[in-house]
Design a protein around this motif. Structure first.
Motif, PDB file in Angstrom:
ATOM      1  N   LEU A  37      42.231  51.670  27.477  1.00 37.23           N
ATOM      2  CA  LEU A  37      41.664  52.523  26.268  1.00 37.23           C
ATOM      3  C   LEU A  37      42.671  52.789  25.199  1.00 37.23           C
ATOM      4  O   LEU A  37      42.202  52.585  24.063  1.00 37.23           O
ATOM      5  N   GLU A  38      43.991  53.155  25.616  1.00 35.30           N
ATOM      6  CA  GLU A  38      44.843  53.520  24.581  1.00 35.30           C
ATOM      7  C   GLU A  38      45.510  52.280  23.716  1.00 35.30           C
ATOM      8  O   GLU A  38      45.697  52.449  22.612  1.00 35.30           O
ATOM      9  N   THR A  39      45.630  51.092  24.495  1.00 29.91           N
ATOM     10  CA  THR A  39      45.990  50.281  23.465  1.00 29.91           C
ATOM     11  C   THR A  39      44.989  49.629  22.763  1.00 29.91           C
ATOM     12  O   THR A  39      45.449  49.130  21.447  1.00 29.91           O
ATOM     13  N   GLU A  40      43.906  49.683  22.857  1.00 32.46           N
ATOM     14  CA  GLU A  40      42.872  49.659  21.959  1.00 32.46           C
ATOM     15  C   GLU A  40      42.628  50.580  20.809  1.00 32.46           C
ATOM     16  O   GLU A  40      42.538  50.153  19.684  1.00 32.46           O
ATOM     17  N   VAL A  41      42.873  51.897  21.186  1.00 35.02           N
ATOM     18  CA  VAL A  41      42.982  52.895  19.918  1.00 35.02           C
ATOM     19  C   VAL A  41      43.859  52.503  19.085  1.00 35.02           C
ATOM     20  O   VAL A  41      43.606  52.751  17.822  1.00 35.02           O
ATOM     21  N   VAL A  42      45.382  52.438  19.554  1.00 33.48           N
ATOM     22  CA  VAL A  42      46.152  52.396  18.481  1.00 33.48           C
ATOM     23  C   VAL A  42      46.227  51.068  17.970  1.00 33.48           C
ATOM     24  O   VAL A  42      46.440  50.770  16.755  1.00 33.48           O
ATOM     25  N   SER A  43      45.465  49.943  18.624  1.00 33.17           N
ATOM     26  CA  SER A  43      45.373  48.622  17.704  1.00 33.17           C
ATOM     27  C   SER A  43      44.531  48.849  16.479  1.00 33.17           C
ATOM     28  O   SER A  43      44.574  48.318  15.460  1.00 33.17           O
ATOM     29  N   LYS A  44      43.176  49.491  16.888  1.00 37.43           N
ATOM     30  CA  LYS A  44      42.441  49.783  15.847  1.00 37.43           C
ATOM     31  C   LYS A  44      42.815  50.742  14.740  1.00 37.43           C
ATOM     32  O   LYS A  44      42.632  50.487  13.696  1.00 37.43           O
ATOM     33  N   LEU A  45      43.628  51.672  15.060  1.00 37.23           N
ATOM     34  CA  LEU A  45      44.224  52.732  14.072  1.00 37.23           C
ATOM     35  C   LEU A  45      45.183  52.014  13.191  1.00 37.23           C
ATOM     36  O   LEU A  45      45.149  51.944  11.872  1.00 37.23           O
ATOM     37  N   SER A 101      44.284  62.904  20.489  1.00 37.21           N
ATOM     38  CA  SER A 101      44.275  63.279  19.117  1.00 37.21           C
ATOM     39  C   SER A 101      44.302  61.625  18.438  1.00 37.21           C
ATOM     40  O   SER A 101      43.627  61.644  17.270  1.00 37.21           O
ATOM     41  N   LEU A 102      44.781  60.949  19.047  1.00 38.94           N
ATOM     42  CA  LEU A 102      44.825  59.602  18.625  1.00 38.94           C
ATOM     43  C   LEU A 102      43.568  58.806  18.633  1.00 38.94           C
ATOM     44  O   LEU A 102      42.768  58.374  17.743  1.00 38.94           O
ATOM     45  N   ALA A 103      42.603  59.255  19.819  1.00 42.07           N
ATOM     46  CA  ALA A 103      41.318  58.870  19.931  1.00 42.07           C
ATOM     47  C   ALA A 103      40.362  59.562  18.905  1.00 42.07           C
ATOM     48  O   ALA A 103      39.382  58.978  18.485  1.00 42.07           O
ATOM     49  N   GLU A 104      40.550  60.890  18.912  1.00 39.04           N
ATOM     50  CA  GLU A 104      39.866  61.596  17.913  1.00 39.04           C
ATOM     51  C   GLU A 104      39.957  61.146  16.563  1.00 39.04           C
ATOM     52  O   GLU A 104      38.957  61.104  15.778  1.00 39.04           O
ATOM     53  N   ALA A 105      41.417  60.778  16.147  1.00 35.22           N
ATOM     54  CA  ALA A 105      41.460  60.206  14.848  1.00 35.22           C
ATOM     55  C   ALA A 105      40.606  58.765  14.603  1.00 35.22           C
ATOM     56  O   ALA A 105      39.891  58.667  13.190  1.00 35.22           O
ATOM     57  N   ALA A 121      35.133  61.219  24.169  1.00 32.39           N
ATOM     58  CA  ALA A 121      34.646  61.936  25.300  1.00 32.39           C
ATOM     59  C   ALA A 121      35.191  61.305  26.634  1.00 32.39           C
ATOM     60  O   ALA A 121      35.641  62.127  27.607  1.00 32.39           O
ATOM     61  N   THR A 122      35.369  59.965  26.746  1.00 34.57           N
ATOM     62  CA  THR A 122      35.927  59.590  27.891  1.00 34.57           C
ATOM     63  C   THR A 122      37.378  60.206  28.217  1.00 34.57           C
ATOM     64  O   THR A 122      37.766  60.369  29.247  1.00 34.57           O
ATOM     65  N   MET A 123      38.275  59.950  27.227  1.00 32.56           N
ATOM     66  CA  MET A 123      39.680  60.324  27.292  1.00 32.56           C
ATOM     67  C   MET A 123      39.805  61.866  27.556  1.00 32.56           C
ATOM     68  O   MET A 123      40.641  62.301  28.114  1.00 32.56           O
ATOM     69  N   ALA A 124      38.955  62.821  26.890  1.00 31.72           N
ATOM     70  CA  ALA A 124      38.739  64.139  27.015  1.00 31.72           C
ATOM     71  C   ALA A 124      38.527  64.468  28.600  1.00 31.72           C
ATOM     72  O   ALA A 124      39.257  65.278  29.196  1.00 31.72           O
ATOM     73  N   GLY A 125      37.777  63.715  29.268  1.00 27.19           N
ATOM     74  CA  GLY A 125      37.297  63.796  30.396  1.00 27.19           C
ATOM     75  C   GLY A 125      38.531  63.505  31.634  1.00 27.19           C
ATOM     76  O   GLY A 125      38.594  64.075  32.490  1.00 27.19           O
ATOM     77  N   LEU A 126      39.453  62.594  31.167  1.00 25.78           N
ATOM     78  CA  LEU A 126      40.436  62.292  31.919  1.00 25.78           C
ATOM     79  C   LEU A 126      41.810  63.031  31.841  1.00 25.78           C
ATOM     80  O   LEU A 126      42.672  63.118  32.463  1.00 25.78           O
ATOM     81  N   ARG A 127      41.702  63.773  30.752  1.00 28.30           N
ATOM     82  CA  ARG A 127      42.903  64.579  30.208  1.00 28.30           C
ATOM     83  C   ARG A 127      43.559  65.510  31.324  1.00 28.30           C
ATOM     84  O   ARG A 127      44.579  65.479  31.564  1.00 28.30           O
TER      85      ARG A 127
END
Length: 247
Positions: free
Chosen positions: A107-115, A154-158, A166-172
């Motif tokens: 999930l997070e590698t995709e988030v930062v890549s898209k950002l 917050s990166l996913a929210e951005a 929602a998925t990341m919040a559920g895993l938080r």
């Protein structure tokens, strides 16, 4: 009524059908308890139970009295219910730390890549405020890790993808839980926290520079580094990153 203990599910399915068909939409008021009970052939107690489930999931709000704001009204809280269900599912299943780390990497590698690749910059001010807050030397390890987890969310929210957020919040809570569990395996929290601060900045800087490949590498090193350093269960096994490398 033989099926009365499960009759509330009939109410949920009816409302779901109306939402999918467009009969109901955010802002609409649901029919009253008596009307729903009569139309669906269930008891009013079953209707109330279904409404409580929908309210917990963040799909409706209820208010007593009369007037335009009373009754049960469909609301739109992106991801609210999904996050709640994810948290409960993670807690009930007891997913392994290795699986959680693997999921974070996907999930997070995709988030930062898209950002980093975004042609129009996203609002990363909330993330920057969290980075500043983590600079305080007065934070306990637990306080730092809570901010750390919020930074990643917050990166996913951005990015603005509500399903991903929602998925990341559920895993938080599970992510923060395994991070706190790993504290016992660290040789020096001071050393580790300094490294984590540096890694957070590296991720942020790579995004700001528009370098998607560097951002992916930075977030991967950050997530796997703590996992391995703290000696959490399964950390001796390779953790995959199935996403393609950026050019």
């Amino acid at each position: 009524m033989a099926d009365e203990p499960r009759a509330w599910q009939v109410v949920l399915e009816h409302i779901e059908k109306d939402l999918l068909s467009g009969v109901l939409k955010p802002g609409d008021r649901l029919p009253g308890e008596r009307s729903l009970a009569a139309d669906l052939g269930v008891g009013r107690s079953s209707v109330r139970e279904a409404l409580r489930v929908l309210e917990v999931l963040g799909l409706i709000r209820t208010a007593s009295g009369s007037g335009p704001s009373s009754g049960a009204i469909i609301i739109s809280v992106p991801g609210g219910g999904m996050s709640a269900l994810m948290r409960m599912q993670v807690a009930a299943r007891g997913f392994s730390v290795a699986d959680l780390v693997d999921t974070r990497l996907i999930l997070e590698t995709e988030v930062v890549s898209k950002l980093a690749r975004a042609t129009t910059p996203h609002d990363l001010e909330p993330s920057h405020r969290l980075l500043a807050a983590m600079e305080s030397t007065d934070l306990s390890p637990e306080e730092f890790l809570a901010l750390d987890t919020q930074f990643h969310l917050s990166l996913a929210e951005a990015l603005g993808n509500h399903v991903l957020t929602a998925t990341m919040a559920g895993l938080r809570s599970s992510v923060e839980g395994y991070a706190r569990q790993g504290l016992a395996g660290l040789a020096s929290w001071k050393t580790t926290s300094l490294r984590l601060r540096h890694e957070h900045r590296a991720v942020s800087d790579a995004i700001a520079a528009g370098d998607a490949k560097l951002a992916r590498q930075a977030i991967r090193a950050h997530i796997t580094g703590y996992y391995v350093e703290s000696g959490l269960p399964g950390s001796g096994q390779p953790v995959t990153d199935s996403s393609p490398e950026e050019n």
